[in-house]
Design a protein around this motif. Structure first.
Motif, PDB file in Angstrom:
ATOM      1  N   LEU A   1       0.818  -1.203   0.000  1.00  0.00           N
ATOM      2  CA  LEU A   1       0.000   0.000   0.000  1.00  0.00           C
ATOM      3  C   LEU A   1       0.855   1.257   0.000  1.00  0.00           C
ATOM      4  O   LEU A   1       0.544   2.239  -0.689  1.00  0.00           O
ATOM      5  N   ALA A   2       1.966   1.238   0.739  1.00  0.00           N
ATOM      6  CA  ALA A   2       2.843   2.404   0.796  1.00  0.00           C
ATOM      7  C   ALA A   2       3.496   2.678  -0.552  1.00  0.00           C
ATOM      8  O   ALA A   2       3.538   3.828  -1.024  1.00  0.00           O
ATOM      9  N   ALA A   3       4.001   1.636  -1.203  1.00  0.00           N
ATOM     10  CA  ALA A   3       4.660   1.807  -2.492  1.00  0.00           C
ATOM     11  C   ALA A   3       3.669   2.282  -3.554  1.00  0.00           C
ATOM     12  O   ALA A   3       3.975   3.177  -4.359  1.00  0.00           O
ATOM     13  N   GLU A   4       2.477   1.721  -3.544  1.00  0.00           N
ATOM     14  CA  GLU A   4       1.447   2.119  -4.519  1.00  0.00           C
ATOM     15  C   GLU A   4       1.041   3.577  -4.305  1.00  0.00           C
ATOM     16  O   GLU A   4       0.905   4.341  -5.262  1.00  0.00           O
ATOM     17  N   THR A   5       0.863   3.963  -3.042  1.00  0.00           N
ATOM     18  CA  THR A   5       0.431   5.333  -2.740  1.00  0.00           C
ATOM     19  C   THR A   5       1.504   6.343  -3.108  1.00  0.00           C
ATOM     20  O   THR A   5       1.213   7.397  -3.688  1.00  0.00           O
ATOM     21  N   ALA A   6       2.757   6.045  -2.770  1.00  0.00           N
ATOM     22  CA  ALA A   6       3.851   6.959  -3.091  1.00  0.00           C
ATOM     23  C   ALA A   6       3.998   7.131  -4.597  1.00  0.00           C
ATOM     24  O   ALA A   6       4.209   8.244  -5.099  1.00  0.00           O
ATOM     25  N   THR A   7       3.875   6.042  -5.339  1.00  0.00           N
ATOM     26  CA  THR A   7       3.995   6.107  -6.799  1.00  0.00           C
ATOM     27  C   THR A   7       2.862   6.925  -7.406  1.00  0.00           C
ATOM     28  O   THR A   7       3.082   7.780  -8.275  1.00  0.00           O
ATOM     29  N   ASP A   8       1.635   6.677  -6.932  1.00  0.00           N
ATOM     30  CA  ASP A   8       0.486   7.428  -7.434  1.00  0.00           C
ATOM     31  C   ASP A   8       0.606   8.913  -7.111  1.00  0.00           C
ATOM     32  O   ASP A   8       0.287   9.774  -7.938  1.00  0.00           O
ATOM     33  N   TYR A   9       1.052   9.210  -5.900  1.00  0.00           N
ATOM     34  CA  TYR A   9       1.180  10.603  -5.476  1.00  0.00           C
ATOM     35  C   TYR A   9       2.232  11.324  -6.314  1.00  0.00           C
ATOM     36  O   TYR A   9       2.018  12.455  -6.772  1.00  0.00           O
ATOM     37  N   ALA A  10       3.376  10.680  -6.512  1.00  0.00           N
ATOM     38  CA  ALA A  10       4.444  11.288  -7.308  1.00  0.00           C
ATOM     39  C   ALA A  10       3.981  11.553  -8.733  1.00  0.00           C
ATOM     40  O   ALA A  10       4.281  12.616  -9.311  1.00  0.00           O
ATOM     41  N   ARG A  11       3.235  10.632  -9.289  1.00  0.00           N
ATOM     42  CA  ARG A  11       2.733  10.810 -10.654  1.00  0.00           C
ATOM     43  C   ARG A  11       1.736  11.971 -10.711  1.00  0.00           C
ATOM     44  O   ARG A  11       1.806  12.820 -11.601  1.00  0.00           O
ATOM     45  N   ALA A  12       0.823  12.017  -9.747  1.00  0.00           N
ATOM     46  CA  ALA A  12      -0.211  13.052  -9.752  1.00  0.00           C
ATOM     47  C   ALA A  12       0.360  14.443  -9.511  1.00  0.00           C
ATOM     48  O   ALA A  12      -0.134  15.435 -10.069  1.00  0.00           O
ATOM     49  N   GLU A  13       1.400  14.538  -8.682  1.00  0.00           N
ATOM     50  CA  GLU A  13       1.963  15.837  -8.318  1.00  0.00           C
ATOM     51  C   GLU A  13       3.182  16.227  -9.152  1.00  0.00           C
ATOM     52  O   GLU A  13       3.756  17.293  -8.943  1.00  0.00           O
ATOM     53  N   GLY A  14       3.574  15.371 -10.090  1.00  0.00           N
ATOM     54  CA  GLY A  14       4.733  15.673 -10.925  1.00  0.00           C
ATOM     55  C   GLY A  14       6.035  15.665 -10.155  1.00  0.00           C
ATOM     56  O   GLY A  14       6.932  16.481 -10.406  1.00  0.00           O
ATOM     57  N   ILE A  15       6.178  14.738  -9.212  1.00  0.00           N
ATOM     58  CA  ILE A  15       7.360  14.658  -8.366  1.00  0.00           C
ATOM     59  C   ILE A  15       8.322  13.607  -8.911  1.00  0.00           C
ATOM     60  O   ILE A  15       7.916  12.472  -9.209  1.00  0.00           O
ATOM     61  N   ASP A  16       9.576  13.971  -9.023  1.00  0.00           N
ATOM     62  CA  ASP A  16      10.624  13.027  -9.408  1.00  0.00           C
ATOM     63  C   ASP A  16      11.175  12.397  -8.130  1.00  0.00           C
ATOM     64  O   ASP A  16      11.855  13.059  -7.347  1.00  0.00           O
ATOM     65  N   LEU A  17      10.860  11.137  -7.898  1.00  0.00           N
ATOM     66  CA  LEU A  17      11.293  10.483  -6.669  1.00  0.00           C
ATOM     67  C   LEU A  17      12.806  10.364  -6.575  1.00  0.00           C
ATOM     68  O   LEU A  17      13.352  10.201  -5.479  1.00  0.00           O
ATOM     69  N   HIS A  18      13.495  10.463  -7.697  1.00  0.00           N
ATOM     70  CA  HIS A  18      14.960  10.392  -7.661  1.00  0.00           C
ATOM     71  C   HIS A  18      15.573  11.730  -7.233  1.00  0.00           C
ATOM     72  O   HIS A  18      16.793  11.828  -7.076  1.00  0.00           O
TER      73      HIS A  18
ATOM     74  N   GLN B   1      13.689  18.086  -1.930  1.00  0.00           N
ATOM     75  CA  GLN B   1      12.403  18.034  -1.246  1.00  0.00           C
ATOM     76  C   GLN B   1      12.243  16.704  -0.518  1.00  0.00           C
ATOM     77  O   GLN B   1      12.997  15.758  -0.735  1.00  0.00           O
ATOM     78  N   PHE B   2      11.231  16.676   0.351  1.00  0.00           N
ATOM     79  CA  PHE B   2      10.899  15.482   1.108  1.00  0.00           C
ATOM     80  C   PHE B   2       9.565  14.919   0.621  1.00  0.00           C
ATOM     81  O   PHE B   2       8.707  15.648   0.120  1.00  0.00           O
ATOM     82  N   LEU B   3       9.390  13.623   0.843  1.00  0.00           N
ATOM     83  CA  LEU B   3       8.077  13.004   0.743  1.00  0.00           C
ATOM     84  C   LEU B   3       7.864  12.232   2.037  1.00  0.00           C
ATOM     85  O   LEU B   3       8.516  11.211   2.278  1.00  0.00           O
ATOM     86  N   PHE B   4       6.996  12.750   2.909  1.00  0.00           N
ATOM     87  CA  PHE B   4       6.658  12.039   4.126  1.00  0.00           C
ATOM     88  C   PHE B   4       5.681  10.924   3.778  1.00  0.00           C
ATOM     89  O   PHE B   4       4.682  11.143   3.088  1.00  0.00           O
ATOM     90  N   LEU B   5       5.958   9.724   4.288  1.00  0.00           N
ATOM     91  CA  LEU B   5       5.141   8.557   3.972  1.00  0.00           C
ATOM     92  C   LEU B   5       4.957   7.744   5.248  1.00  0.00           C
ATOM     93  O   LEU B   5       5.926   7.255   5.820  1.00  0.00           O
ATOM     94  N   ALA B   6       3.714   7.630   5.704  1.00  0.00           N
ATOM     95  CA  ALA B   6       3.415   6.900   6.935  1.00  0.00           C
ATOM     96  C   ALA B   6       2.482   5.752   6.638  1.00  0.00           C
ATOM     97  O   ALA B   6       1.528   5.897   5.868  1.00  0.00           O
ATOM     98  N   ALA B   7       2.748   4.598   7.254  1.00  0.00           N
ATOM     99  CA  ALA B   7       1.929   3.407   7.038  1.00  0.00           C
ATOM    100  C   ALA B   7       1.654   2.746   8.377  1.00  0.00           C
ATOM    101  O   ALA B   7       2.552   2.579   9.200  1.00  0.00           O
ATOM    102  N   GLY B   8       0.382   2.367   8.594  1.00  0.00           N
ATOM    103  CA  GLY B   8       0.056   1.759   9.881  1.00  0.00           C
ATOM    104  C   GLY B   8      -1.279   1.053   9.858  1.00  0.00           C
ATOM    105  O   GLY B   8      -1.733   0.561   8.821  1.00  0.00           O
ATOM    106  N   ALA B   9      -1.909   1.004  11.023  1.00  0.00           N
ATOM    107  CA  ALA B   9      -3.131   0.224  11.225  1.00  0.00           C
ATOM    108  C   ALA B   9      -4.200   0.601  10.217  1.00  0.00           C
ATOM    109  O   ALA B   9      -4.299   1.741   9.788  1.00  0.00           O
ATOM    110  N   GLY B  10      -4.973  -0.389   9.863  1.00  0.00           N
ATOM    111  CA  GLY B  10      -6.047  -0.163   8.907  1.00  0.00           C
ATOM    112  C   GLY B  10      -6.224  -1.313   7.911  1.00  0.00           C
ATOM    113  O   GLY B  10      -7.267  -1.925   7.890  1.00  0.00           O
ATOM    114  N   PRO B  11      -5.212  -1.610   7.055  1.00  0.00           N
ATOM    115  CA  PRO B  11      -3.994  -0.806   6.884  1.00  0.00           C
ATOM    116  C   PRO B  11      -4.296   0.533   6.209  1.00  0.00           C
ATOM    117  O   PRO B  11      -5.221   0.640   5.400  1.00  0.00           O
TER     118      PRO B  11
END
Length: 307
Positions: A203-220, A284-294
Protein backbone atom coordinates in the motif's frame (compact mmCIF):
# COMPACT_ATOMS: atom_id res chain seq x y z
CA UNK A 1 0.32 31.34 1.33
CA UNK A 2 1.76 27.96 2.27
CA UNK A 3 2.29 25.88 5.40
CA UNK A 4 5.87 25.44 6.60
CA UNK A 5 7.73 23.85 9.49
CA UNK A 6 8.92 26.43 12.00
CA UNK A 7 10.51 24.00 14.46
CA UNK A 8 10.56 20.31 15.39
CA UNK A 9 11.81 18.39 18.43
CA UNK A 10 11.75 14.94 20.01
CA UNK A 11 12.19 13.77 23.59
CA UNK A 12 12.53 10.52 25.53
CA UNK A 13 11.71 9.57 29.10
CA UNK A 14 14.55 9.40 31.65
CA UNK A 15 15.64 5.82 32.24
CA UNK A 16 14.77 6.01 35.94
CA UNK A 17 11.23 7.38 35.45
CA UNK A 18 7.95 5.87 34.32
CA UNK A 19 7.04 7.34 30.92
CA UNK A 20 4.09 9.69 30.55
CA UNK A 21 2.58 10.63 27.18
CA UNK A 22 1.39 13.93 28.63
CA UNK A 23 4.80 14.86 30.00
CA UNK A 24 6.68 13.71 26.88
CA UNK A 25 4.35 15.61 24.56
CA UNK A 26 4.45 18.66 26.82
CA UNK A 27 8.23 18.63 27.06
CA UNK A 28 8.62 18.23 23.30
CA UNK A 29 6.18 21.11 22.73
CA UNK A 30 8.02 23.38 25.16
CA UNK A 31 11.36 22.55 23.52
CA UNK A 32 9.82 23.22 20.10
CA UNK A 33 8.62 26.67 21.15
CA UNK A 34 12.00 27.44 22.72
CA UNK A 35 13.73 26.49 19.47
CA UNK A 36 11.36 28.77 17.56
CA UNK A 37 11.90 31.55 20.15
CA UNK A 38 8.15 31.85 20.67
CA UNK A 39 5.96 31.84 23.76
CA UNK A 40 3.00 29.45 24.19
CA UNK A 41 0.70 32.46 23.82
CA UNK A 42 1.55 32.73 20.13
CA UNK A 43 0.05 29.32 19.24
CA UNK A 44 -3.66 29.13 18.52
CA UNK A 45 -4.26 25.38 18.05
CA UNK A 46 -2.67 22.24 19.49
CA UNK A 47 -3.34 18.85 17.87
CA UNK A 48 -2.24 15.73 19.74
CA UNK A 49 -1.91 12.52 17.69
CA UNK A 50 -0.40 10.08 20.20
CA UNK A 51 -2.22 6.77 20.63
CA UNK A 52 -0.74 4.87 23.57
CA UNK A 53 -0.70 6.60 26.95
CA UNK A 54 -0.04 5.87 30.61
CA UNK A 55 -2.74 3.97 32.48
CA UNK A 56 -4.74 3.65 29.23
CA UNK A 57 -6.22 7.09 29.85
CA UNK A 58 -9.21 7.76 27.58
CA UNK A 59 -10.73 10.88 29.14
CA UNK A 60 -10.23 13.78 29.08
CA UNK A 61 -8.58 14.43 25.72
CA UNK A 62 -4.81 14.14 26.14
CA UNK A 63 -4.47 17.32 24.08
CA UNK A 64 -6.11 19.32 26.87
CA UNK A 65 -3.61 17.92 29.39
CA UNK A 66 -0.72 18.70 27.06
CA UNK A 67 -2.04 22.23 26.56
CA UNK A 68 -2.03 22.71 30.33
CA UNK A 69 1.48 21.25 30.58
CA UNK A 70 2.71 23.72 27.96
CA UNK A 71 0.85 26.64 29.56
CA UNK A 72 -0.77 27.54 26.27
CA UNK A 73 -3.47 30.22 26.62
CA UNK A 74 -5.06 28.85 29.78
CA UNK A 75 -7.19 31.90 30.61
CA UNK A 76 -9.51 32.93 27.79
CA UNK A 77 -10.72 36.11 29.50
CA UNK A 78 -7.50 37.53 30.87
CA UNK A 79 -5.28 36.52 27.97
CA UNK A 80 -3.40 39.38 26.41
CA UNK A 81 -3.57 37.98 22.87
CA UNK A 82 -7.30 37.92 21.96
CA UNK A 83 -6.60 36.44 18.53
CA UNK A 84 -5.21 33.22 19.99
CA UNK A 85 -7.90 30.53 19.87
CA UNK A 86 -6.38 28.33 22.59
CA UNK A 87 -8.05 25.30 21.01
CA UNK A 88 -6.75 21.75 21.44
CA UNK A 89 -7.98 18.30 20.44
CA UNK A 90 -6.88 14.70 19.91
CA UNK A 91 -6.65 13.27 16.39
CA UNK A 92 -5.84 9.57 16.43
CA UNK A 93 -4.98 7.62 13.30
CA UNK A 94 -1.99 5.61 14.43
CA UNK A 95 1.20 6.01 12.42
CA UNK A 96 -0.55 8.40 10.00
CA UNK A 97 -1.59 10.83 12.74
CA UNK A 98 1.07 13.49 12.16
CA UNK A 99 0.24 13.68 8.45
CA UNK A 100 -3.48 13.88 9.20
CA UNK A 101 -2.69 16.75 11.59
CA UNK A 102 -0.72 18.51 8.86
CA UNK A 103 -3.78 18.29 6.61
CA UNK A 104 -5.99 19.83 9.31
CA UNK A 105 -3.36 22.50 10.01
CA UNK A 106 -3.27 23.45 6.33
CA UNK A 107 -7.01 24.11 6.41
CA UNK A 108 -6.81 26.15 9.62
CA UNK A 109 -3.83 28.19 8.48
CA UNK A 110 -5.16 28.84 4.98
CA UNK A 111 -8.36 30.37 6.35
CA UNK A 112 -6.50 32.56 8.82
CA UNK A 113 -8.14 30.80 11.77
CA UNK A 114 -4.75 30.81 13.47
CA UNK A 115 -1.17 31.78 12.70
CA UNK A 116 0.43 28.66 14.16
CA UNK A 117 -0.51 25.05 14.86
CA UNK A 118 1.45 22.86 17.28
CA UNK A 119 1.32 19.10 16.65
CA UNK A 120 2.37 16.72 19.43
CA UNK A 121 2.95 12.98 19.14
CA UNK A 122 3.82 10.84 22.14
CA UNK A 123 3.32 7.15 22.83
CA UNK A 124 4.19 5.28 26.01
CA UNK A 125 3.52 1.82 27.35
CA UNK A 126 0.39 1.94 29.54
CA UNK A 127 2.45 0.42 32.36
CA UNK A 128 5.04 3.17 32.11
CA UNK A 129 8.07 1.46 30.56
CA UNK A 130 8.17 -0.10 27.13
CA UNK A 131 11.55 -1.70 27.81
CA UNK A 132 10.00 -3.97 30.45
CA UNK A 133 7.53 -5.56 28.02
CA UNK A 134 9.23 -7.64 25.33
CA UNK A 135 5.95 -8.12 23.45
CA UNK A 136 5.12 -4.41 23.13
CA UNK A 137 6.60 -3.15 19.82
CA UNK A 138 6.75 0.64 20.28
CA UNK A 139 9.17 3.03 21.94
CA UNK A 140 8.38 5.49 24.71
CA UNK A 141 8.91 8.60 22.61
CA UNK A 142 7.54 12.12 22.26
CA UNK A 143 7.80 14.71 19.48
CA UNK A 144 6.42 18.09 18.48
CA UNK A 145 6.07 19.93 15.18
CA UNK A 146 5.32 23.65 14.95
CA UNK A 147 3.61 24.71 11.72
CA UNK A 148 2.93 28.26 10.57
CA UNK A 149 1.71 30.29 7.63
CA UNK A 150 4.24 31.64 5.18
CA UNK A 151 3.55 34.48 2.78
CA UNK A 152 5.78 32.87 0.16
CA UNK A 153 3.94 30.97 -2.55
CA UNK A 154 6.74 28.50 -3.24
CA UNK A 155 7.81 25.64 -1.02
CA UNK A 156 6.13 24.23 2.05
CA UNK A 157 3.72 21.31 2.19
CA UNK A 158 1.85 19.98 -0.78
CA UNK A 159 -1.43 18.10 -0.82
CA UNK A 160 -1.90 15.33 1.75
CA UNK A 161 -3.05 12.04 0.25
CA UNK A 162 -4.67 9.25 2.25
CA UNK A 163 -5.14 5.65 1.16
CA UNK A 164 -6.61 2.52 2.69
CA UNK A 165 -7.22 -1.11 1.89
CA UNK A 166 -10.31 -3.30 1.90
CA UNK A 167 -8.28 -6.11 3.46
CA UNK A 168 -8.72 -6.79 7.20
CA UNK A 169 -6.69 -4.72 9.65
CA UNK A 170 -3.00 -5.56 9.50
CA UNK A 171 -2.23 -4.05 12.91
CA UNK A 172 -4.48 -3.34 15.87
CA UNK A 173 -3.95 -2.03 19.38
CA UNK A 174 -6.76 -2.58 21.85
CA UNK A 175 -7.66 -3.29 25.46
CA UNK A 176 -9.46 -6.65 25.89
CA UNK A 177 -11.26 -5.65 29.08
CA UNK A 178 -12.74 -9.09 29.74
CA UNK A 179 -9.32 -10.67 30.18
CA UNK A 180 -7.32 -7.87 31.78
CA UNK A 181 -8.84 -8.01 35.26
CA UNK A 182 -7.32 -5.65 37.80
CA UNK A 183 -4.17 -5.11 35.69
CA UNK A 184 -5.89 -3.54 32.68
CA UNK A 185 -4.76 0.02 33.39
CA UNK A 186 -1.14 -1.00 32.82
CA UNK A 187 -1.49 -3.38 29.88
CA UNK A 188 -2.40 -3.24 26.19
CA UNK A 189 -2.80 -5.81 23.40
CA UNK A 190 -1.09 -5.13 20.09
CA UNK A 191 -1.96 -7.56 17.29
CA UNK A 192 0.05 -7.67 14.11
CA UNK A 193 -1.43 -10.08 11.58
CA UNK A 194 0.73 -12.50 9.64
CA UNK A 195 1.91 -10.74 6.51
CA UNK A 196 1.13 -7.26 7.88
CA UNK A 197 4.50 -5.93 6.74
CA UNK A 198 3.83 -6.97 3.14
CA UNK A 199 0.36 -5.39 3.25
CA UNK A 200 1.79 -2.09 4.46
CA UNK A 201 4.65 -2.23 1.98
CA UNK A 202 2.32 -2.84 -0.98
CA UNK A 203 0.00 0.00 0.00
CA UNK A 204 2.84 2.40 0.80
CA UNK A 205 4.66 1.81 -2.49
CA UNK A 206 1.45 2.12 -4.52
CA UNK A 207 0.43 5.33 -2.74
CA UNK A 208 3.85 6.96 -3.09
CA UNK A 209 3.99 6.11 -6.80
CA UNK A 210 0.49 7.43 -7.43
CA UNK A 211 1.18 10.60 -5.48
CA UNK A 212 4.44 11.29 -7.31
CA UNK A 213 2.73 10.81 -10.65
CA UNK A 214 -0.21 13.05 -9.75
CA UNK A 215 1.96 15.84 -8.32
CA UNK A 216 4.73 15.67 -10.92
CA UNK A 217 7.36 14.66 -8.37
CA UNK A 218 10.62 13.03 -9.41
CA UNK A 219 11.29 10.48 -6.67
CA UNK A 220 14.96 10.39 -7.66
CA UNK A 221 15.19 14.03 -6.53
CA UNK A 222 13.23 13.39 -3.35
CA UNK A 223 14.10 12.04 0.10
CA UNK A 224 11.33 9.71 1.25
CA UNK A 225 10.95 9.99 5.03
CA UNK A 226 8.98 6.86 5.93
CA UNK A 227 7.52 5.50 9.12
CA UNK A 228 9.07 2.33 10.53
CA UNK A 229 6.48 -0.38 11.19
CA UNK A 230 9.28 -2.97 10.90
CA UNK A 231 13.04 -2.67 11.26
CA UNK A 232 13.70 -3.32 7.55
CA UNK A 233 10.75 -1.35 6.14
CA UNK A 234 12.93 1.40 4.65
CA UNK A 235 15.21 -0.94 2.74
CA UNK A 236 12.28 -2.93 1.38
CA UNK A 237 10.41 0.24 0.39
CA UNK A 238 13.44 1.60 -1.48
CA UNK A 239 13.71 -1.64 -3.42
CA UNK A 240 9.99 -1.60 -4.21
CA UNK A 241 10.16 2.01 -5.45
CA UNK A 242 13.32 1.38 -7.47
CA UNK A 243 15.28 3.92 -5.46
CA UNK A 244 18.76 3.78 -3.94
CA UNK A 245 18.71 3.14 -0.21
CA UNK A 246 20.04 6.66 0.39
CA UNK A 247 16.74 8.14 -0.83
CA UNK A 248 14.55 6.39 1.76
CA UNK A 249 15.04 7.29 5.40
CA UNK A 250 13.36 5.52 8.30
CA UNK A 251 14.11 7.02 11.71
CA UNK A 252 16.60 5.57 14.16
CA UNK A 253 15.69 5.76 17.83
CA UNK A 254 17.81 7.82 20.23
CA UNK A 255 20.47 5.79 22.03
CA UNK A 256 19.12 3.94 25.03
CA UNK A 257 15.57 3.75 23.67
CA UNK A 258 14.05 0.42 22.69
CA UNK A 259 11.23 -0.51 20.32
CA UNK A 260 10.00 1.11 17.11
CA UNK A 261 8.92 4.74 16.71
CA UNK A 262 5.17 5.05 16.25
CA UNK A 263 3.22 8.29 15.88
CA UNK A 264 6.37 10.39 16.38
CA UNK A 265 8.20 8.67 13.49
CA UNK A 266 7.66 11.37 10.79
CA UNK A 267 9.00 14.10 13.08
CA UNK A 268 11.95 12.00 14.23
CA UNK A 269 12.75 11.10 10.62
CA UNK A 270 12.55 14.73 9.51
CA UNK A 271 14.95 15.85 12.24
CA UNK A 272 17.44 13.14 11.33
CA UNK A 273 17.21 14.08 7.65
CA UNK A 274 17.88 17.74 8.46
CA UNK A 275 20.81 16.80 10.67
CA UNK A 276 22.34 14.59 7.98
CA UNK A 277 21.60 17.02 5.16
CA UNK A 278 19.77 16.21 1.96
CA UNK A 279 21.62 13.95 -0.50
CA UNK A 280 23.17 15.58 -3.56
CA UNK A 281 20.56 16.50 -6.15
CA UNK A 282 17.65 16.21 -3.69
CA UNK A 283 15.58 19.31 -2.92
CA UNK A 284 12.40 18.03 -1.25
CA UNK A 285 10.90 15.48 1.11
CA UNK A 286 8.08 13.00 0.74
CA UNK A 287 6.66 12.04 4.13
CA UNK A 288 5.14 8.56 3.97
CA UNK A 289 3.41 6.90 6.94
CA UNK A 290 1.93 3.41 7.04
CA UNK A 291 0.06 1.76 9.88
CA UNK A 292 -3.13 0.22 11.23
CA UNK A 293 -6.05 -0.16 8.91
CA UNK A 294 -3.99 -0.81 6.88
CA UNK A 295 -3.72 2.86 5.99
CA UNK A 296 -1.13 5.12 4.38
CA UNK A 297 -0.69 8.88 4.22
CA UNK A 298 1.83 10.90 2.26
CA UNK A 299 2.64 14.55 1.64
CA UNK A 300 5.47 16.40 -0.09
CA UNK A 301 7.48 19.10 1.62
CA UNK A 302 9.93 21.51 0.03
CA UNK A 303 11.97 23.65 2.44
CA UNK A 304 11.65 27.25 1.34
CA UNK A 305 15.38 27.88 1.49
CA UNK A 306 15.75 25.07 -1.08
CA UNK A 307 13.13 26.44 -3.49
Amino acid sequence: MTTVIKAATTTTAPADEAASAVLLAGRAAQDCLTEAQLSPDTVGVLINVGVYRENNTFEPAIAALVQKEVGMNLDYLAHRVPGAAAFSFDLMNGACGVLNAIQVAQALLSTGSTERVLVTAADVHPGGRAALDADYPYADLGAALLLERSAQAEGGFGRVQLAGSEQPSAIAGYLPTAGMGSTGRGRIAVRRDEGFADQLLDLAAETATDYARAEGIDLHRTLVVASRPTADFGARLAERLGLPATLVLTPELPQGTTGLPHTAAPILGYLQAVEQGLPAGVDQFLFLAAGAGPSVACVSYRPQDAS
